[in-house]
Design a protein around this motif. Structure first.
Motif, short mmCIF file in Angstrom:
data_model
loop_
_atom_site.label_atom_id
_atom_site.label_comp_id
_atom_site.label_asym_id
_atom_site.label_seq_id
_atom_site.Cartn_x
_atom_site.Cartn_y
_atom_site.Cartn_z
N SER A 16 0.31 -1.20 0.42
CA SER A 16 0.45 0.36 -0.20
C SER A 16 0.70 1.39 0.13
CB SER A 16 -0.62 0.26 1.23
OG SER A 16 -0.56 -0.20 2.28
N SER A 19 1.95 1.80 -3.58
CA SER A 19 0.74 1.89 -4.17
C SER A 19 0.51 2.54 -5.74
CB SER A 19 -0.14 1.00 -4.37
OG SER A 19 -1.43 1.57 -2.97
N THR A 22 -5.12 5.03 -4.25
CA THR A 22 -6.16 4.47 -4.55
C THR A 22 -7.23 4.95 -3.88
OG1 THR A 22 -5.19 2.27 -3.65
CG2 THR A 22 -4.71 2.80 -5.25
N THR A 24 -10.63 3.89 -1.71
CA THR A 24 -11.26 2.57 -1.04
C THR A 24 -12.79 2.78 -1.44
OG1 THR A 24 -11.01 3.34 0.76
CG2 THR A 24 -9.71 2.31 0.57
N GLU A 47 -13.25 -2.61 -4.22
CA GLU A 47 -12.61 -2.98 -2.96
C GLU A 47 -12.54 -4.25 -2.89
OE1 GLU A 47 -10.33 -1.07 -2.11
OE2 GLU A 47 -10.64 0.97 -2.58
N LYS A 50 -9.49 -6.46 -4.26
CA LYS A 50 -8.09 -5.97 -3.07
C LYS A 50 -7.68 -6.70 -2.40
CE LYS A 50 -7.79 -1.63 -5.61
NZ LYS A 50 -7.51 0.33 -5.55
N ASP A 51 -6.74 -7.16 -1.83
CA ASP A 51 -6.64 -7.93 -0.38
C ASP A 51 -6.04 -6.94 0.45
OD1 ASP A 51 -3.81 -6.85 0.13
OD2 ASP A 51 -2.58 -9.05 -0.90
N LYS A 54 -3.90 -4.02 0.32
CA LYS A 54 -3.85 -2.84 -0.98
C LYS A 54 -5.14 -2.02 -0.53
CE LYS A 54 -2.21 -5.86 -4.63
NZ LYS A 54 -2.95 -7.30 -5.42
N VAL A 55 -6.42 -2.65 0.50
CA VAL A 55 -7.04 -1.99 0.29
C VAL A 55 -6.49 -1.01 1.47
CG1 VAL A 55 -8.95 -1.84 1.97
CG2 VAL A 55 -8.69 -3.43 0.05
N SER A 79 -1.50 -10.15 3.58
CA SER A 79 -1.00 -10.95 1.95
C SER A 79 -1.97 -12.11 1.56
CB SER A 79 0.22 -10.27 0.76
OG SER A 79 0.56 -8.82 0.92
N ALA A 170 -12.52 -7.55 1.22
CA ALA A 170 -11.11 -7.65 1.17
C ALA A 170 -11.39 -9.03 0.58
CB ALA A 170 -10.26 -7.28 2.12
N SER A 171 -10.51 -9.41 -0.67
CA SER A 171 -10.52 -10.53 -1.46
C SER A 171 -10.26 -11.62 -0.40
CB SER A 171 -9.39 -10.45 -2.14
OG SER A 171 -8.13 -10.22 -2.48
#
Length: 187
Positions: A16, A19, A22, A24, A47, A50-51, A54-55, A79, A170-171
């Protein structure tokens, strides 16, 4: 399992930080005004793809948390596939700590203490607010327990102190934005 989680969390935060900007998307657990007070970013993309790292990296309201995770060398942990439930204090939550606390925790000689505090904010499993029960106890990654309080109107409090002000899927789990830093009990 704890080491895998910690490594995943650290990876999330590191990613993050690198990155760029981004935005959310949040799943509201409180009013829009409460989410705004929590400093949530505008929603522009999904979102949940994203994992959790990343969020978190995309949130301007979690820069202190991201820096702490990097300092504690926990970037890789979140992650991983998870699932994880992360109780993520905002920058404002860190500012409520006594003056100098964050700076002290960020010193290399306090890395173990910082890791303990950060791991106290993570539960292995994905727990949405609708599944939380009043009086429920969760065992966090650091081995400590937190207690959930749920009011009749559905508002969630952690350890009778931190309030969940927003939830972000998140993912590999879910992030619950909290308005206080959770401090583990003395061992």
């Amino acid at each position: 399992m704890r080491k895998i989680f910690v490594l995943g969390l650290a990876s999330l935060l590191l990613w993050s930080c690198n990155s760029g900007n981004t935005t959310t998307e949040t799943t509201k657990t409180n009013t829009p005004e409460e989410q705004t007070r929590a400093g949530q970013s505008a929603v522009k993309d999904d979102e949940s793809a994203k994992d959790v790292v990343k969020v978190a990296a995309g949130s301007p309201d979690h820069t202190t948390l991201v820096a702490a995770v990097k300092q504690a060398e926990l970037v890789d942990a979140l992650s991983n596939a998870g699932p994880f439930t992360v109780f993520a204090p905002t920058n404002a939550a860190f500012e409520k700590l006594p003056k100098g606390t964050v700076e002290d925790l960020m010193k290399p000689e306090n890395k173990a203490k910082l890791q303990d505090i950060l791991q106290y904010h993570v539960y292995v499993g994905s727990l949405k607010t609708d599944l939380m029960q009043d009086g429920q106890t969760l065992n966090e990654v650091n081995g400590g327990n937190i207690t959930i309080s749920k009011s009749a109107d559905g508002k969630i409090t952690i350890n009778n102190k931190a309030h969940i002000v927003a939830s972000i899927p998140a993912s590999n789990g879910i992030i619950h934005v909290v308005d206080e830093v959770l401090l583990p009990p003395a061992k």
